[in-house]
Design a protein around this motif. Structure first.
Motif, short mmCIF file in Angstrom:
data_model
loop_
_atom_site.label_atom_id
_atom_site.label_comp_id
_atom_site.label_asym_id
_atom_site.label_seq_id
_atom_site.Cartn_x
_atom_site.Cartn_y
_atom_site.Cartn_z
N GLU A 321 -11.05 3.05 -22.11
CA GLU A 321 -10.40 4.32 -22.47
C GLU A 321 -8.91 4.14 -23.37
OE1 GLU A 321 -11.32 4.97 -17.84
OE2 GLU A 321 -9.14 4.85 -18.35
N THR A 327 -2.40 4.39 -27.29
CA THR A 327 -3.61 5.35 -26.56
C THR A 327 -3.70 5.06 -25.06
OG1 THR A 327 -4.99 5.14 -28.60
CG2 THR A 327 -5.87 5.95 -26.43
N ASN A 331 -2.88 7.86 -22.36
CA ASN A 331 -4.15 8.44 -21.40
C ASN A 331 -3.41 8.00 -19.89
OD1 ASN A 331 -5.45 9.06 -23.46
ND2 ASN A 331 -6.72 7.04 -23.37
N SER A 351 -10.06 8.52 -16.77
CA SER A 351 -11.49 8.49 -17.26
C SER A 351 -12.39 9.24 -16.43
CB SER A 351 -12.20 7.51 -17.66
OG SER A 351 -12.29 6.39 -16.84
N TYR A 362 -12.93 14.17 -17.97
CA TYR A 362 -13.05 13.33 -19.20
C TYR A 362 -13.70 13.81 -20.41
CZ TYR A 362 -14.80 9.27 -22.08
OH TYR A 362 -15.26 8.46 -22.72
N VAL A 363 -15.03 14.24 -20.05
CA VAL A 363 -16.10 14.78 -20.89
C VAL A 363 -15.26 16.10 -21.57
CG1 VAL A 363 -18.02 16.04 -21.20
CG2 VAL A 363 -18.00 13.97 -20.02
N ASP A 365 -12.18 16.89 -21.86
CA ASP A 365 -11.02 16.64 -22.84
C ASP A 365 -11.32 16.04 -23.96
OD1 ASP A 365 -8.03 15.76 -23.02
OD2 ASP A 365 -9.07 13.72 -23.29
N ARG A 366 -12.46 15.39 -23.93
CA ARG A 366 -13.04 14.59 -25.05
C ARG A 366 -13.66 15.54 -26.18
NH1 ARG A 366 -18.52 11.79 -24.15
NH2 ARG A 366 -19.06 13.87 -23.93
N ASP A 367 -14.42 16.76 -25.40
CA ASP A 367 -15.03 17.50 -26.32
C ASP A 367 -14.22 18.90 -26.64
OD1 ASP A 367 -16.99 15.87 -26.10
OD2 ASP A 367 -18.24 16.91 -24.61
N ASN A 421 -3.50 18.12 -22.91
CA ASN A 421 -3.78 17.46 -24.10
C ASN A 421 -3.25 18.11 -25.46
OD1 ASN A 421 -5.57 19.55 -24.57
ND2 ASN A 421 -7.47 18.44 -23.97
#
Length: 770
Positions: A321, A327, A331, A351, A362-363, A365-367, A421
């Motif tokens: 992560e 980072t 996080n 995560s 997590y997904v 936030d990532r996308d 975020n």
């Protein structure tokens, strides 16, 4: 001859001789015999003068030596001289005696006594420096000694060699100074540079260096971001002195909990960072986090005050992560923020590793950052209706995220994440521009225009330029301001500062409407309503839902809000209207606008455009929704007498194995082809996800893989899913035996033993499990 007496007689003779010479010069008639005698005595006088000059130089040198010796012996520094590096001392001042706490004579007796007192850690360094001196180099060195009285001292020594005509070192001189005090000051400054003065823990600078070092090591570790919940209450109510003592005790507890190979630092204020290495599994880290929570919440006493504190923890892992210090800390702080939102005194991993909700978060936030570029966001419109005749008067715009894996994501789920975020400003600006563009498009198509309401996060008010941005979009798409309404929730409004209030006034000044959403839930300040003078008040749906339940208090609240709105010249919107009884009550009390599923759920742009063209809607009854494929009845399903406790996790996404922790479920029925389960999670059906299910019946542990085929709303925030198993012979045989045995027990009216039944209400179970 004593120096003083010799000097006095010489000066006396020279004085007398001078008188004689001056007498002759003044009386030229003096007897020539006397002149001869005078000439004879002249040579004698020259000899005396020469002797006097020599004696003066000797006396001057002697005085200089005495003066220098006096100075050297009264200096705190020590001065010495040798004829060679390893030779005996030719001279040693009394300062050496004070520095080394040994008699001065020992230096003359044993030239090596000095070296033997040097700390072992500095022996090599001193030896190398002396070798340079033997080669004619001037050196300066700092080292420690163990003095004769047992004390450790820091010395600064400078050595200067003298080189003869043959380029050989024939003398060396040195001066030694005690710098222990200065070194202690430097050590203290260095300590304060690296450590926190209050808790004696490593500070932010040390933490950053440690994390940078650990990242370079490329070995796994976990980072705990620890924050003391509501610590400002102690400082504000009991004072900073007690607050500081509390921080010391908390730091001690954290230190006791930190593993031997771990690391603990105070980041700032009441924030601490703990690093854990060599852990067995992520679950072990979560259990450790629970231990930290339990330990910190134990009460302690400071100055007769019994304090109860708790801590929230954000957890992140290297390297999964984050592969750099910044980072990892960001996080971990994001995870901490989520832990605090869940009620404090808990932990939250950053995560997907803990459970399915964490993985989903997590997904998303990532996308999210690419969602706008990939055109995954879409605006839905919930019509707002005039209740007497059903005319359309406007719409509230709601954003939907069509995620490629998780399907449609509601704003209630991803907007809070966007606020974490910092994507929320970009999303809201996209909404504003999209609404203005659609209003222009509808105007060009000849449609009648209705006001569109947009929800605005309070965070957007904190970023400069909201009013200017709205003005730019209105001008760009040639939209009249009266067709745009910006909503802010009442609870958020009460937390805002004067700057937000001034922005709302500026928006009204340019003609944009302002609406207060969820009115009645935030203990409204009527003074705020007077200052803002919103165009619209929206009654929260929690009041509306209780109308059919004959809740007189809720009806009274609604009636009061309606009366207040009319007296203040504001429109009133009732949200969440789903029943005819609710509509009738609102009609009788002259509510201005109705919004809810009774007339329409949020619809996409194409469907809303059809509603615009018609211009009105009729109320309609709503059946329970069941989406996806119908439950497969190819196999017999055994209905369990009570729900059975189970766990579910995501096993694969797009045929790729993922490592996700499990989440609680309840099993309602079971068949050879699958099961019916209940969950408080909104999950995608008929997707590219494969799930793993685990539960225990008749002391048999069932582990099966399958997919979700349909979804049905059961209770608020509880969903029922149909699961289709990926069957194999072993699983099919085990299920067949279990179903046959339970069927037999049911026929005999006997209890099903060794099964983890759940007897509490579904909502209560999921609340307790989460």
């Amino acid at each position: 001859m004593e120096p003083g007496k010799g000097k006095s007689s010489i000066f006396k003779r020279l004085f007398n001789k001078g008188i004689e010479e001056s007498t002759i010069q003044e009386n030229p008639q003096i007897n020539p015999l006397l002149l001869k005698k005078s000439e004879a005595s002249t040579s004698t006088n020259k000899a005396l003068v020469k002797e006097t000059q020599i004696n003066d130089r000797e006396l001057s040198l002697e005085d200089n030596i005495n003066n220098l010796q006096y100075i050297f012996d009264n200096l705190s520094s020590g001065i010495w001289m040798r004829n060679s590096v390893n030779g005996k001392f030719v001279y040693a001042s009394k300062g050496l005696e004070e520095l080394f706490q040994i008699p001065l004579g020992k230096f003359y007796e044993d030239a090596t006594v000095w070296q033997r007192m040097i700390h072992p850690l500095h022996q090599k360094e001193v030896k190398e420096s002396l070798e340079l001196v033997s080669k004619g180099k001037t050196v300066q060195m700092i080292y420690r000694i163990q003095s004769g009285d047992g004390k450790t001292k820091w010395l600064l020594e400078q050595i200067v060699p003298r080189i003869n005509s043959e380029k050989e070192v024939n003398q060396i001189f040195g001066i030694v100074t005690d710098i222990t005090h200065e070194m202690k000051i430097e050590e203290k400054l260095n300590y304060l540079e690296e450590y926190d003065a209050l808790t004696n823990l490593p500070n932010q600078k040390s933490l950053f260096e440690k994390l940078d070092f650990l990242c370079r090591q490329e070995e796994p570790f976990a980072v705990f971001y620890l924050d003391i919940d509501r610590f400002n209450v102690i400082n504000n109510s009991l004072g900073y002195a007690i607050g500081d003592e509390a921080l010391k005790l908390i730091a001690q507890r954290f230190s006791m909990l930190t593993p031997e190979d771990g690391y603990l630092a105070r980041l700032n204020g009441n924030d601490f960072i703990m690093v854990i290495k060599n852990f067995q599994s992520e679950n072990a880290i979560y259990h450790f986090a629970e231990e930290v929570n339990k330990t910190i919440e134990q009460p302690f006493t400071i100055q007769d005050y019994l304090l109860h504190l708790s801590t929230s923890i954000g957890i992140t892992f290297y390297p999964e992560e984050g592969q750099d210090r910044q980072t990892l800390l960001e996080n971990a702080h994001t995870a901490l923020y989520q832990a605090k939102r869940q009620g404090k005194n808990t932990y939250q991993p950053y995560s997907h590793s803990k459970d399915i909700p964490s993985y989903k978060k997590y997904v998303l936030d990532r996308d999210m950052r690419n969602a706008i570029l990939n055109e995954e966001f879409e605006l839905y419109f919930q019509p707002q209706i005039e209740p007497q005749k059903g005319f359309l008067v406007g719409a509230e715009v709601l954003i939907r995220w069509h995620h490629p894996q998780w399907g449609d994501i509601s704003p209630a789920e991803f907007i809070p994440l966007a606020e974490e975020n910092h994507m929320v400003n970009t999303i809201i600006d996209w909404e504003i521009e999209k609404v203005c563009a659609l209003l222009n498009e509808w105007k060009m198509s000849g449609y009648r225009l209705y006001p569109v309401s947009i929800n605005i996060s309070p965070i957007r008010f904190m970023k400069k330029g909201l009013v200017q941005y709205v003005e730019e979009q209105l001008k760009k798409y040639e939209v009249e301001p009266k067709y745009v309404e910006l909503e802010i929730t009442e609870s958020s409004l009460l937390k805002t500062d004067q700057n937000v209030l001034s922005i709302l006034k500026e928006l009204k000044n340019i003609g944009v409407k302002v609406s207060v959403d969820d009115f009645g839930t935030g203990y409204s300040s009527l003074d705020l309503l007077r200052k803002i003078k919103p165009d619209t008040i929206k009654i929260d749906k929690t009041f509306i839902q209780n109308i059919a339940a004959q809740s007189e208090s809720d009806k009274a609240v609604i009636a009061s809000i309606l009366f207040l709105g009319k007296r203040l010249g504001m429109q009133i919107v009732a949200e969440g209207v789903e029943e005819v009884e609710q509509l009738e009550f609102l009609r009788q009390n002259e509510c201005d606008i109705i919004q809810g599923f009774l007339f329409s759920q949020p619809v996409p742009q194409s469907q809303y455009e059809k509603i615009i063209q018609v211009g009105y809607l009729k109320p309609q009854y709503r059946a329970k929704r069941k989406t996806g494929l119908r439950e497969n009845r190819k196999f017999y399903r055994f209905e369990l007498p009570f729900h059975v406790r189970g766990r579910m996790t995501i096993a694969e996404v797009n045929n790729q194995v993922v490592n996700v922790g499990s989440t609680p479920i309840l099993v309602a029925n079971i068949g050879l082809g699958g099961v019916k389960v209940l969950s408080n999670l909104k999950l995608p059906v008929n997707s590219n996800m494969k799930f793993k299910f685990q539960f225990k019946i008749l002391n048999e542990v069932i582990e099966a893989y399958g997919a979700l085929r349909w979804i049905e709303d059961v209770h608020p925030n509880v969903y029922s899913y149909g699961v289709s198993f990926n069957l194999n012979r072993n699983l099919e045989d085990k299920l067949a035996k279990l179903i046959n045995r339970m069927t037999t027990l049911k026929i005999k009216n006997e209890v099903i033993p060794n099964t983890e039944f759940v007897y509490e209400q579904v909502n209560q179970y999921f609340n307790s499990e989460n």
